[in-house]
Scaffold this motif. Structure first.
Motif, PDB file in Angstrom:
ATOM      1  N   ALA A  76       0.840  -1.205   0.000  1.00 22.91           N
ATOM      2  CA  ALA A  76       0.000   0.000   0.000  1.00 22.91           C
ATOM      3  C   ALA A  76       0.875   1.255   0.000  1.00 22.91           C
ATOM      4  O   ALA A  76       0.586   2.218  -0.715  1.00 22.91           O
ATOM      5  N   PHE A  77       1.943   1.250   0.789  1.00 22.83           N
ATOM      6  CA  PHE A  77       2.859   2.387   0.829  1.00 22.83           C
ATOM      7  C   PHE A  77       3.542   2.576  -0.530  1.00 22.83           C
ATOM      8  O   PHE A  77       3.571   3.685  -1.064  1.00 22.83           O
ATOM      9  N   ASP A  78       4.046   1.495  -1.102  1.00 26.28           N
ATOM     10  CA  ASP A  78       4.718   1.572  -2.404  1.00 26.28           C
ATOM     11  C   ASP A  78       3.782   2.084  -3.498  1.00 26.28           C
ATOM     12  O   ASP A  78       4.205   2.792  -4.406  1.00 26.28           O
ATOM     13  N   GLY A  79       2.503   1.717  -3.406  1.00 26.07           N
ATOM     14  CA  GLY A  79       1.528   2.118  -4.412  1.00 26.07           C
ATOM     15  C   GLY A  79       0.731   3.358  -4.055  1.00 26.07           C
ATOM     16  O   GLY A  79      -0.242   3.688  -4.732  1.00 26.07           O
ATOM     17  N   SER A  80       1.132   4.043  -3.003  1.00 26.46           N
ATOM     18  CA  SER A  80       0.434   5.250  -2.534  1.00 26.46           C
ATOM     19  C   SER A  80      -1.051   5.002  -2.310  1.00 26.46           C
ATOM     20  O   SER A  80      -1.888   5.845  -2.605  1.00 26.46           O
ATOM     21  N   GLN A  81      -1.385   3.833  -1.777  1.00 27.86           N
ATOM     22  CA  GLN A  81      -2.771   3.460  -1.498  1.00 27.86           C
ATOM     23  C   GLN A  81      -3.058   3.606  -0.009  1.00 27.86           C
ATOM     24  O   GLN A  81      -3.117   2.619   0.722  1.00 27.86           O
ATOM     25  N   ALA A  82      -3.237   4.823   0.436  1.00 34.40           N
ATOM     26  CA  ALA A  82      -3.491   5.108   1.846  1.00 34.40           C
ATOM     27  C   ALA A  82      -4.921   4.725   2.224  1.00 34.40           C
ATOM     28  O   ALA A  82      -5.835   4.867   1.419  1.00 34.40           O
ATOM     29  N   VAL A  83      -5.108   4.255   3.466  1.00 35.67           N
ATOM     30  CA  VAL A  83      -6.454   3.982   3.971  1.00 35.67           C
ATOM     31  C   VAL A  83      -7.087   5.252   4.517  1.00 35.67           C
ATOM     32  O   VAL A  83      -8.301   5.309   4.686  1.00 35.67           O
ATOM     33  N   ALA A  84      -6.274   6.258   4.790  1.00 31.18           N
ATOM     34  CA  ALA A  84      -6.779   7.549   5.250  1.00 31.18           C
ATOM     35  C   ALA A  84      -5.755   8.620   4.892  1.00 31.18           C
ATOM     36  O   ALA A  84      -4.553   8.374   4.921  1.00 31.18           O
ATOM     37  N   LYS A  85      -6.266   9.799   4.549  1.00 30.25           N
ATOM     38  CA  LYS A  85      -5.412  10.945   4.232  1.00 30.25           C
ATOM     39  C   LYS A  85      -5.964  12.169   4.943  1.00 30.25           C
ATOM     40  O   LYS A  85      -7.164  12.263   5.204  1.00 30.25           O
ATOM     41  N   SER A  86      -5.068  13.104   5.213  1.00 22.79           N
ATOM     42  CA  SER A  86      -5.486  14.356   5.836  1.00 22.79           C
ATOM     43  C   SER A  86      -4.612  15.484   5.328  1.00 22.79           C
ATOM     44  O   SER A  86      -3.432  15.290   5.042  1.00 22.79           O
ATOM     45  N   MET A  87      -5.208  16.652   5.207  1.00 23.51           N
ATOM     46  CA  MET A  87      -4.483  17.858   4.847  1.00 23.51           C
ATOM     47  C   MET A  87      -4.994  18.949   5.779  1.00 23.51           C
ATOM     48  O   MET A  87      -6.197  19.112   5.952  1.00 23.51           O
ATOM     49  N   ILE A  88      -4.069  19.644   6.431  1.00 23.51           N
ATOM     50  CA  ILE A  88      -4.445  20.680   7.386  1.00 23.51           C
ATOM     51  C   ILE A  88      -3.462  21.844   7.265  1.00 23.51           C
ATOM     52  O   ILE A  88      -2.289  21.640   6.943  1.00 23.51           O
ATOM     53  N   LYS A  89      -3.958  23.053   7.509  1.00 23.49           N
ATOM     54  CA  LYS A  89      -3.087  24.226   7.487  1.00 23.49           C
ATOM     55  C   LYS A  89      -2.005  24.057   8.549  1.00 23.49           C
ATOM     56  O   LYS A  89      -2.283  23.671   9.678  1.00 23.49           O
ATOM     57  N   ALA A  90      -0.787  24.333   8.177  1.00 24.30           N
ATOM     58  CA  ALA A  90       0.340  24.206   9.096  1.00 24.30           C
ATOM     59  C   ALA A  90       0.318  25.316  10.142  1.00 24.30           C
ATOM     60  O   ALA A  90      -0.100  26.436   9.868  1.00 24.30           O
ATOM     61  N   SER A  91       0.780  24.976  11.333  1.00 23.21           N
ATOM     62  CA  SER A  91       0.889  25.928  12.439  1.00 23.21           C
ATOM     63  C   SER A  91       2.354  26.108  12.804  1.00 23.21           C
ATOM     64  O   SER A  91       3.173  25.235  12.535  1.00 23.21           O
ATOM     65  N   ASP A  92       2.663  27.214  13.455  1.00 28.51           N
ATOM     66  CA  ASP A  92       4.034  27.473  13.857  1.00 28.51           C
ATOM     67  C   ASP A  92       4.406  26.597  15.051  1.00 28.51           C
ATOM     68  O   ASP A  92       3.719  26.606  16.067  1.00 28.51           O
ATOM     69  N   GLY A  93       5.459  25.803  14.922  1.00 28.57           N
ATOM     70  CA  GLY A  93       5.938  24.948  16.006  1.00 28.57           C
ATOM     71  C   GLY A  93       5.530  23.506  15.840  1.00 28.57           C
ATOM     72  O   GLY A  93       6.355  22.622  15.749  1.00 28.57           O
ATOM     73  N   HIS A  94       4.225  23.257  15.813  1.00 27.20           N
ATOM     74  CA  HIS A  94       3.727  21.899  15.594  1.00 27.20           C
ATOM     75  C   HIS A  94       2.320  21.963  15.013  1.00 27.20           C
ATOM     76  O   HIS A  94       1.629  22.969  15.145  1.00 27.20           O
ATOM     77  N   THR A  95       1.933  20.903  14.352  1.00 27.57           N
ATOM     78  CA  THR A  95       0.610  20.796  13.737  1.00 27.57           C
ATOM     79  C   THR A  95       0.031  19.445  14.131  1.00 27.57           C
ATOM     80  O   THR A  95       0.742  18.446  14.119  1.00 27.57           O
ATOM     81  N   VAL A  96      -1.249  19.421  14.478  1.00 27.21           N
ATOM     82  CA  VAL A  96      -1.893  18.177  14.890  1.00 27.21           C
ATOM     83  C   VAL A  96      -2.884  17.722  13.815  1.00 27.21           C
ATOM     84  O   VAL A  96      -3.708  18.503  13.351  1.00 27.21           O
ATOM     85  N   VAL A  97      -2.765  16.452  13.451  1.00 34.86           N
ATOM     86  CA  VAL A  97      -3.666  15.811  12.489  1.00 34.86           C
ATOM     87  C   VAL A  97      -4.349  14.671  13.228  1.00 34.86           C
ATOM     88  O   VAL A  97      -3.700  13.928  13.967  1.00 34.86           O
ATOM     89  N   THR A  98      -5.658  14.519  13.029  1.00 30.82           N
ATOM     90  CA  THR A  98      -6.398  13.432  13.673  1.00 30.82           C
ATOM     91  C   THR A  98      -7.014  12.533  12.618  1.00 30.82           C
ATOM     92  O   THR A  98      -7.653  13.007  11.676  1.00 30.82           O
TER      93      THR A  98
END
Length: 139
Positions: free
Chosen positions: A46-68
């Motif tokens: 799945a990794f080699d074929g870019s077949q993710a079971v879930a994806k997320s895109m979020i605006k980046a924050s300064d210091g750290h960014t949290v994705v759920t």
């Protein structure tokens, strides 16, 4: 890799035993430019074929960014992330194929001249809420 299982963070998802609680991913060393893109994979193919079971895109924050990631089935998972600084939705690479934007993986594996194998960044998700910290590699 630093991960902490915390059973009290979230309530049950949709009341279904077939799906699990959340995986919270804190991506360290982000800036407030662009977005952070993250994907969950369940095996090497799945990794080699870019077949993710879930994806997320979020605006980046300064210091750290949290994705759920919510509503994932228990099992082996691996998370790959990159900080899309220019917003083109692609991990930019140089002439030699090396990333030009910050990136990282669960377990913070040592990075050589290619992406790590899945078994270097996978972890067992047992269905309980989990927090994962990923440190970005500089580009």
């Amino acid at each position: 890799m630093k991960y902490i299982v915390t059973a009290t963070l979230f309530s049950a998802m949709f009341g279904s035993a077939a799906y699990a609680e959340s995986i919270n991913v804190t991506i360290q060393n982000t800036t407030n430019f662009g977005t952070v893109r993250a994907a969950v994979f369940t095996n090497q193919a799945a990794f080699d074929g870019s077949q993710a079971v879930a994806k997320s895109m979020i605006k980046a924050s300064d210091g750290h960014t949290v994705v759920t990631f919510k509503d994932l089935k228990p099992g082996r998972n691996g998370i790959a992330v990159f900080h899309d600084l220019n917003g083109n939705e692609t991990l930019d690479r140089n002439l030699f194929g090396a990333p030009k934007e910050p990136f990282g993986f669960s377990n913070d594996p040592k990075i050589g001249f290619s992406a790590p194998r899945f078994d270097k960044f996978d972890f067992k998700f047992d269905g309980e809420p989990i927090n994962i910290i990923i440190n970005l590699n500089g580009a």
